[in-house]
Scaffold this motif. Structure first.
Motif, PDB file in Angstrom:
ATOM      1  N   LEU A   1       0.836  -1.203   0.000  1.00  0.00           N
ATOM      2  CA  LEU A   1       0.000   0.000   0.000  1.00  0.00           C
ATOM      3  C   LEU A   1       0.868   1.249   0.000  1.00  0.00           C
ATOM      4  CD1 LEU A   1      -2.873  -0.923   2.488  1.00  0.00           C
ATOM      5  CD2 LEU A   1      -2.971  -0.854  -0.007  1.00  0.00           C
ATOM      6  N   ARG A   2       1.970   1.222   0.742  1.00  0.00           N
ATOM      7  CA  ARG A   2       2.886   2.360   0.773  1.00  0.00           C
ATOM      8  C   ARG A   2       3.412   2.665  -0.635  1.00  0.00           C
ATOM      9  NH1 ARG A   2       6.623   4.875   4.080  1.00  0.00           N
ATOM     10  NH2 ARG A   2       6.245   3.610   5.898  1.00  0.00           N
ATOM     11  N   LYS A   3       3.871   1.625  -1.322  1.00  0.00           N
ATOM     12  CA  LYS A   3       4.431   1.811  -2.670  1.00  0.00           C
ATOM     13  C   LYS A   3       3.334   2.194  -3.657  1.00  0.00           C
ATOM     14  CE  LYS A   3       8.089   1.786  -5.264  1.00  0.00           C
ATOM     15  NZ  LYS A   3       9.206   2.714  -4.992  1.00  0.00           N
ATOM     16  N   LEU A   4       2.157   1.613  -3.493  1.00  0.00           N
ATOM     17  CA  LEU A   4       1.034   1.957  -4.364  1.00  0.00           C
ATOM     18  C   LEU A   4       0.728   3.443  -4.263  1.00  0.00           C
ATOM     19  CD1 LEU A   4      -1.361   1.169  -6.206  1.00  0.00           C
ATOM     20  CD2 LEU A   4      -2.660   0.652  -4.117  1.00  0.00           C
ATOM     21  N   GLU A   5       0.672   3.956  -3.042  1.00  0.00           N
ATOM     22  CA  GLU A   5       0.412   5.378  -2.837  1.00  0.00           C
ATOM     23  C   GLU A   5       1.463   6.231  -3.551  1.00  0.00           C
ATOM     24  OE1 GLU A   5      -0.566   8.215   0.983  1.00  0.00           O
ATOM     25  OE2 GLU A   5       1.144   6.865   1.139  1.00  0.00           O
ATOM     26  N   GLU A   6       2.712   5.862  -3.391  1.00  0.00           N
ATOM     27  CA  GLU A   6       3.811   6.607  -4.016  1.00  0.00           C
ATOM     28  C   GLU A   6       3.686   6.612  -5.536  1.00  0.00           C
ATOM     29  OE1 GLU A   6       8.470   5.691  -4.886  1.00  0.00           O
ATOM     30  OE2 GLU A   6       7.738   5.199  -2.878  1.00  0.00           O
ATOM     31  N   LEU A   7       3.411   5.446  -6.122  1.00  0.00           N
ATOM     32  CA  LEU A   7       3.336   5.333  -7.577  1.00  0.00           C
ATOM     33  C   LEU A   7       2.142   6.089  -8.146  1.00  0.00           C
ATOM     34  CD1 LEU A   7       4.283   1.563  -8.039  1.00  0.00           C
ATOM     35  CD2 LEU A   7       5.744   3.570  -8.391  1.00  0.00           C
ATOM     36  N   VAL A   8       1.013   6.027  -7.449  1.00  0.00           N
ATOM     37  CA  VAL A   8      -0.180   6.736  -7.924  1.00  0.00           C
ATOM     38  C   VAL A   8       0.025   8.252  -7.850  1.00  0.00           C
ATOM     39  CG1 VAL A   8      -2.627   7.190  -7.478  1.00  0.00           C
ATOM     40  CG2 VAL A   8      -1.759   4.851  -7.408  1.00  0.00           C
ATOM     41  N   LYS A   9       0.598   8.728  -6.750  1.00  0.00           N
ATOM     42  CA  LYS A   9       0.885  10.163  -6.627  1.00  0.00           C
ATOM     43  C   LYS A   9       1.782  10.633  -7.772  1.00  0.00           C
ATOM     44  CE  LYS A   9       0.553  10.789  -1.592  1.00  0.00           C
ATOM     45  NZ  LYS A   9       1.351  11.024  -0.354  1.00  0.00           N
ATOM     46  N   LYS A  10       2.821   9.872  -8.036  1.00  0.00           N
ATOM     47  CA  LYS A  10       3.761  10.246  -9.090  1.00  0.00           C
ATOM     48  C   LYS A  10       3.097  10.244 -10.459  1.00  0.00           C
ATOM     49  CE  LYS A  10       8.315   9.070 -10.968  1.00  0.00           C
ATOM     50  NZ  LYS A  10       9.490   8.148 -10.853  1.00  0.00           N
ATOM     51  N   ALA A  11       2.315   9.216 -10.731  1.00  0.00           N
ATOM     52  CA  ALA A  11       1.668   9.104 -12.041  1.00  0.00           C
ATOM     53  C   ALA A  11       0.679  10.241 -12.272  1.00  0.00           C
ATOM     54  CB  ALA A  11       0.971   7.748 -12.170  1.00  0.00           C
ATOM     55  N   PHE A  12      -0.142  10.531 -11.274  1.00  0.00           N
ATOM     56  CA  PHE A  12      -1.187  11.529 -11.463  1.00  0.00           C
ATOM     57  C   PHE A  12      -0.660  12.962 -11.349  1.00  0.00           C
ATOM     58  CE2 PHE A  12      -3.810   7.858 -11.158  1.00  0.00           C
ATOM     59  CZ  PHE A  12      -4.985   8.173 -11.833  1.00  0.00           C
ATOM     60  N   SER A  13       0.488  13.145 -10.735  1.00  0.00           N
ATOM     61  CA  SER A  13       1.089  14.483 -10.679  1.00  0.00           C
ATOM     62  C   SER A  13       1.572  14.933 -12.044  1.00  0.00           C
ATOM     63  CB  SER A  13       2.263  14.494  -9.698  1.00  0.00           C
ATOM     64  OG  SER A  13       1.825  14.293  -8.384  1.00  0.00           O
ATOM     65  N   SER A  14       1.961  13.972 -12.870  1.00  0.00           N
ATOM     66  CA  SER A  14       2.516  14.312 -14.183  1.00  0.00           C
ATOM     67  C   SER A  14       1.584  13.983 -15.345  1.00  0.00           C
ATOM     68  CB  SER A  14       3.848  13.571 -14.374  1.00  0.00           C
ATOM     69  OG  SER A  14       3.659  12.165 -14.268  1.00  0.00           O
ATOM     70  N   LEU A  15       0.399  13.470 -15.051  1.00  0.00           N
ATOM     71  CA  LEU A  15      -0.525  13.071 -16.119  1.00  0.00           C
ATOM     72  C   LEU A  15      -1.067  14.306 -16.834  1.00  0.00           C
ATOM     73  CD1 LEU A  15      -1.523  10.230 -16.987  1.00  0.00           C
ATOM     74  CD2 LEU A  15      -3.613  10.702 -15.706  1.00  0.00           C
ATOM     75  N   PRO A  16      -0.892  14.428 -18.149  1.00  0.00           N
ATOM     76  CA  PRO A  16      -1.293  15.655 -18.856  1.00  0.00           C
ATOM     77  C   PRO A  16      -2.717  15.617 -19.426  1.00  0.00           C
ATOM     78  CG  PRO A  16       0.027  14.309 -20.317  1.00  0.00           C
ATOM     79  CD  PRO A  16      -0.083  13.546 -19.030  1.00  0.00           C
ATOM     80  N   TYR A  17      -3.501  14.622 -19.046  1.00  0.00           N
ATOM     81  CA  TYR A  17      -4.822  14.456 -19.642  1.00  0.00           C
ATOM     82  C   TYR A  17      -5.927  14.435 -18.591  1.00  0.00           C
ATOM     83  CZ  TYR A  17      -1.762  12.519 -23.278  1.00  0.00           C
ATOM     84  OH  TYR A  17      -0.756  12.318 -24.190  1.00  0.00           O
ATOM     85  N   ASN A  18      -7.138  14.819 -19.017  1.00  0.00           N
ATOM     86  CA  ASN A  18      -8.340  14.531 -18.243  1.00  0.00           C
ATOM     87  C   ASN A  18      -8.720  13.081 -18.544  1.00  0.00           C
ATOM     88  OD1 ASN A  18      -8.432  17.238 -17.467  1.00  0.00           O
ATOM     89  ND2 ASN A  18      -9.745  17.794 -19.183  1.00  0.00           N
ATOM     90  N   VAL A  19      -8.955  12.291 -17.496  1.00  0.00           N
ATOM     91  CA  VAL A  19      -9.205  10.871 -17.741  1.00  0.00           C
ATOM     92  C   VAL A  19     -10.305  10.335 -16.830  1.00  0.00           C
ATOM     93  CG1 VAL A  19      -6.839  10.385 -18.492  1.00  0.00           C
ATOM     94  CG2 VAL A  19      -7.455  10.107 -16.086  1.00  0.00           C
ATOM     95  N   ASN A  20     -10.939   9.273 -17.311  1.00  0.00           N
ATOM     96  CA  ASN A  20     -11.745   8.426 -16.438  1.00  0.00           C
ATOM     97  C   ASN A  20     -10.775   7.462 -15.761  1.00  0.00           C
ATOM     98  OD1 ASN A  20     -14.242   9.414 -17.695  1.00  0.00           O
ATOM     99  ND2 ASN A  20     -13.590   8.183 -19.449  1.00  0.00           N
ATOM    100  N   VAL A  21     -10.978   7.208 -14.495  1.00  0.00           N
ATOM    101  CA  VAL A  21     -10.099   6.289 -13.771  1.00  0.00           C
ATOM    102  C   VAL A  21     -10.900   5.048 -13.398  1.00  0.00           C
ATOM    103  CG1 VAL A  21      -8.581   5.967 -11.789  1.00  0.00           C
ATOM    104  CG2 VAL A  21      -8.808   8.248 -12.829  1.00  0.00           C
ATOM    105  N   ASP A  22     -10.534   3.927 -13.998  1.00  0.00           N
ATOM    106  CA  ASP A  22     -11.166   2.649 -13.665  1.00  0.00           C
ATOM    107  C   ASP A  22     -10.573   2.183 -12.337  1.00  0.00           C
ATOM    108  OD1 ASP A  22     -12.121   0.111 -13.406  1.00  0.00           O
ATOM    109  OD2 ASP A  22     -11.429  -0.603 -15.356  1.00  0.00           O
ATOM    110  N   ILE A  23     -11.175   2.638 -11.252  1.00  0.00           N
ATOM    111  CA  ILE A  23     -10.582   2.442  -9.930  1.00  0.00           C
ATOM    112  C   ILE A  23     -10.537   0.975  -9.541  1.00  0.00           C
ATOM    113  CG2 ILE A  23     -12.623   2.596  -8.458  1.00  0.00           C
ATOM    114  CD1 ILE A  23      -9.499   4.666  -7.853  1.00  0.00           C
ATOM    115  N   GLU A  24     -11.520   0.208 -10.023  1.00  0.00           N
ATOM    116  CA  GLU A  24     -11.568  -1.195  -9.631  1.00  0.00           C
ATOM    117  C   GLU A  24     -10.490  -2.027 -10.317  1.00  0.00           C
ATOM    118  OE1 GLU A  24     -15.602  -2.582  -9.868  1.00  0.00           O
ATOM    119  OE2 GLU A  24     -16.344  -0.892  -8.687  1.00  0.00           O
ATOM    120  N   SER A  25      -9.873  -1.479 -11.377  1.00  0.00           N
ATOM    121  CA  SER A  25      -8.768  -2.192 -12.018  1.00  0.00           C
ATOM    122  C   SER A  25      -7.563  -2.291 -11.083  1.00  0.00           C
ATOM    123  CB  SER A  25      -8.363  -1.486 -13.321  1.00  0.00           C
ATOM    124  OG  SER A  25      -7.791  -0.216 -13.067  1.00  0.00           O
ATOM    125  N   PHE A  26      -7.503  -1.428 -10.076  1.00  0.00           N
ATOM    126  CA  PHE A  26      -6.401  -1.456  -9.110  1.00  0.00           C
ATOM    127  C   PHE A  26      -6.521  -2.624  -8.127  1.00  0.00           C
ATOM    128  CE2 PHE A  26      -6.182   2.799 -10.734  1.00  0.00           C
ATOM    129  CZ  PHE A  26      -4.846   3.159 -10.659  1.00  0.00           C
TER     130      PHE A  26
END
Length: 447
Positions: free
Chosen positions: A51-76
Motif C-alpha cells: 500500500l505504501r508503494k502503491l500510494e507513491e506510484l499513484v501520486k507520481k503518475a497523477f502528478s505528471s498526467l497531462p490528460y483529463n481521464v476516467n479512472v477505472d478504480i476497480e482495475s487497481f
C-alpha cells in the motif's frame, strides 16, 4: 477536479495492469503507457505492490498526467490485499496529487486535471465521500505549510484557520491574542514569542457531537519560523523552518474535517502560534520561565522551543477545557530524522490502552508510524539538568533526544492518556508540505 461516477465522461480511461500482451505497454512499476487506439492509459503495477508503494506510484503518475481521464478504480484491485484499503489509498493519492499547491507567481499555477473516478458499490461510495473530506483538509494543511514565513505569520495563520472554519456546523473557534495569553499565564509560549515583532496567537477549535465520549485534545506546535533564537541555527538548518508550524495546521484541520463529516466525536484542537526570533527582547539561554501549570523551566537551548509552546497548550486543554486524553503533533526533533528517516512519524506514549486505539487509527488511515521508547529516566535527566528550576528544556548529552523531549511533554499531561507525534521527518517532501497525521487524527477522533 475530482469527479465521482460523473456523466462527464472523458475520451481517455486509465487502468491499472499487472501484465499485458500488448508489447507497447511499458512493464515498469509506475510507468504509464497511452495506447491511443484503445483510448486507454495503462498504469503498470506489480501484484505484490505494498500500500505504501502503491500510494507513491499513484501520486507520481497523477502528478505528471497531462490528460483529463476516467479512472477505472476497480482495475487497481489486481493488487493483493483488502479492496477497501486499496480503493482508499488510490483515491486519496489522486486527491493529493491533484492539489496544485500554494504559489505566488506572476503566472498562476494551472489547475489540476479533471479525473472521473469510476467505481461501483455503496460501500466504496462511502469511503470516497469520507476521503474527499479528509483530503480537503490534508490539502488545506499543505497550503498553510507552504506559506513563506513573511506571509504565514502567527496572526495570518490564525486568520486563515478562522476563515476556513466558517460555515462548518457544530464547530466553535476561539482565538486568544497576546493579552489573553498573558492572562492565561502561558509563560512558556510568551517566552518563545518574546523576541518577535509579531504577537503570539492561540487558536482553539472545539467539536462535540456526543459529550458522553471522553474529550480528546489535539495540540499543535505552530512555530511559523524557527531561527533557533539565541542558540541560532546554522545556515543549512534554517531552510525549511517555515514548516515548523505544521503541527498546528494538522490538528486544526483534523478537527475541522471531523466537524464537516459530522463524525461522532468529542474533540478539540489547540494551535500555539508564534515564531522564534532573536532580538533585544528575546529570551536568553539560562533564563527561567514559568509554565501555565506552575512548573519552572530553565532554558538550556532556545532552539528547543517547540516543547515549550506545546507544554502550555497541553495545560490549557486539560485545565481550562477539561481534556481527558491528549495527542500532540510537532516537528520537534532532528533526532527523529536520524532514527526513522522520512519513512515514519515517531510516536511516544506511556499509556498502552490509548496507544492501541491510535494504532487502529493510523493503520486505517494508512499512515506510517513507529513507536519509540519513553521511560522514567528520560524525564529524570531533564529534571536533573537544572539546578535552579523544576526542569531544563534541553539536557546536554544529546542522548535519546526525541525521547527526552517526549518525556518533558508527558510531564505536562498530568497523568492523562497521552501520545506525542514527532513529524520532523514526515512534514514535507521536496519543499512542499505533506499534511501528515490529519487522516490518522480523523480516524482517532471518530467513534
Amino acid at each position: 477536479m475530482i469527479l465521482k461516477n460523473s456523466n462527464k465522461s472523458f475520451d481517455l480511461t486509465l487502468k491499472a495492469v499487472s501484465s499485458s500482451k500488448n508489447e507497447m505497454v511499458v512493464k515498469t512499476p509506475g510507468a504509464t503507457t497511452l495506447i491511443s487506439e484503445e483510448k486507454t492509459i495503462y498504469l503498470f503495477l506489480n501484484e505484490n505492490t505494498s500500500l505504501r508503494k502503491l500510494e507513491e506510484l499513484v501520486k507520481k503518475a497523477f502528478s505528471s498526467l497531462p490528460y483529463n481521464v476516467n479512472v477505472d478504480i476497480e482495475s487497481f484491485f489486481l493488487i493483493k490485499g483488502e479492496e477497501k484499503s486499496i480503493f482508499q489509498v488510490v483515491v486519496e493519492a489522486i486527491m493529493f496529487a491533484n492539489n496544485p499547491g500554494w504559489a505566488l507567481k506572476k503566472e498562476a499555477s494551472k489547475p489540476g486535471n479533471d479525473f472521473n473516478i469510476v467505481f461501483n458499490g455503496k460501500e466504496l461510495e462511502e469511503i470516497f465521500n469520507t476521503s474527499e473530506i479528509k483530503m480537503e483538509f490534508v490539502n488545506f494543511t499543505r497550503d498553510l505549510q507552504d506559506l513563506p514565513p513573511n506571509i504565514g505569520t502567527s496572526v495570518e495563520v490564525a486568520n486563515k484557520l478562522v476563515e476556513k472554519s466558517k460555515g462548518i456546523a457544530g464547530l466553535k473557534v476561539t482565538v486568544y491574542n497576546k493579552k489573553q495569553i498573558e492572562d492565561l499565564k502561558m509563560g512558556l509560549l510568551l517566552g518563545v514569542n518574546a523576541g518577535s515583532s509579531v504577537d503570539a496567537r492561540v487558536v482553539v477549535m472545539e467539536y462535540s457531537s456526543d459529550t458522553s465520549i471522553e474529550k480528546t485534545a489535539f495540540i499543535g506546535k505552530g512555530i511559523c519560523f524557527d531561527s533557533g533564537g539565541y542558540n541560532l541555527k546554522g545556515s543549512p538548518f534554517l531552510k525549511g523552518m517555515k514548516f515548523d508550524m505544521s503541527g498546528a495546521a494538522v490538528v486544526c484541520s483534523s478537527v475541522m474535517a471531523l466537524a464537516k463529516a459530522k463524525a461522532k466525536a468529542n474533540v478539540m484542537a489547540v494551535a500555539c502560534l508564534t515564531d522564534n526570533r532573536i532580538g533585544s527582547t528575546a529570551t536568553l539561554t539560562e533564563s527561567v520561565l514559568t509554565s501555565m501549570n506552575g512548573a519552572t523551566v530553565e532554558i538550556g537551548n532556545t532552539d528547543a522551543e517547540g516543547r515549550l509552546v506545546l507544554a502550555d497548550g497541553i495545560t490549557l486543554a486539560i485545565r481550562k477545557f477539561g481534556a481527558q486524553k491528549v495527542v500532540d503533533v510537532a516537528t520537534l526533533t532532528g533526532a527523529i530524522v536520524i532514527a526513522l528517516g522520512a519513512w515514519f512519524t515517531g510516536s511516544f506514549s506511556t499509556n498502552d490502552t490509548f496507544y492501541k486505539e491510535f494504532e487502529v487509527a493510523h493503520n486505517k488511515a494508512v499512515e506510517y508510524v513507529w513507536r519509540q521508547p519513553i521511560i522514567d529516566e528520560h524525564l529524570e535527566v531533564m529534571q536533573k539538568a537544572s539546578k535552579v528550576a523544576d526542569m531544563n528544556n534541553a539536557e546536554s548529552s544529546r542522548q535519546a533526544g526525541s525521547s527526552t523531549a517526549a518525556a518533558f511533554l508527558n510531564y505536562f499531561a498530568e497523568g492523562k492518556p497521552y501520545i506525542h507525534l514527532d513529524i520532523a521527518a514526515t512534514d514535507a517532501t521536496n519543499d512542499r508540505g505533506n499534511g501528515p497525521m490529519v487522516k490518522t487524527l480523523f480516524e482517532l477522533g471518530s467513534k
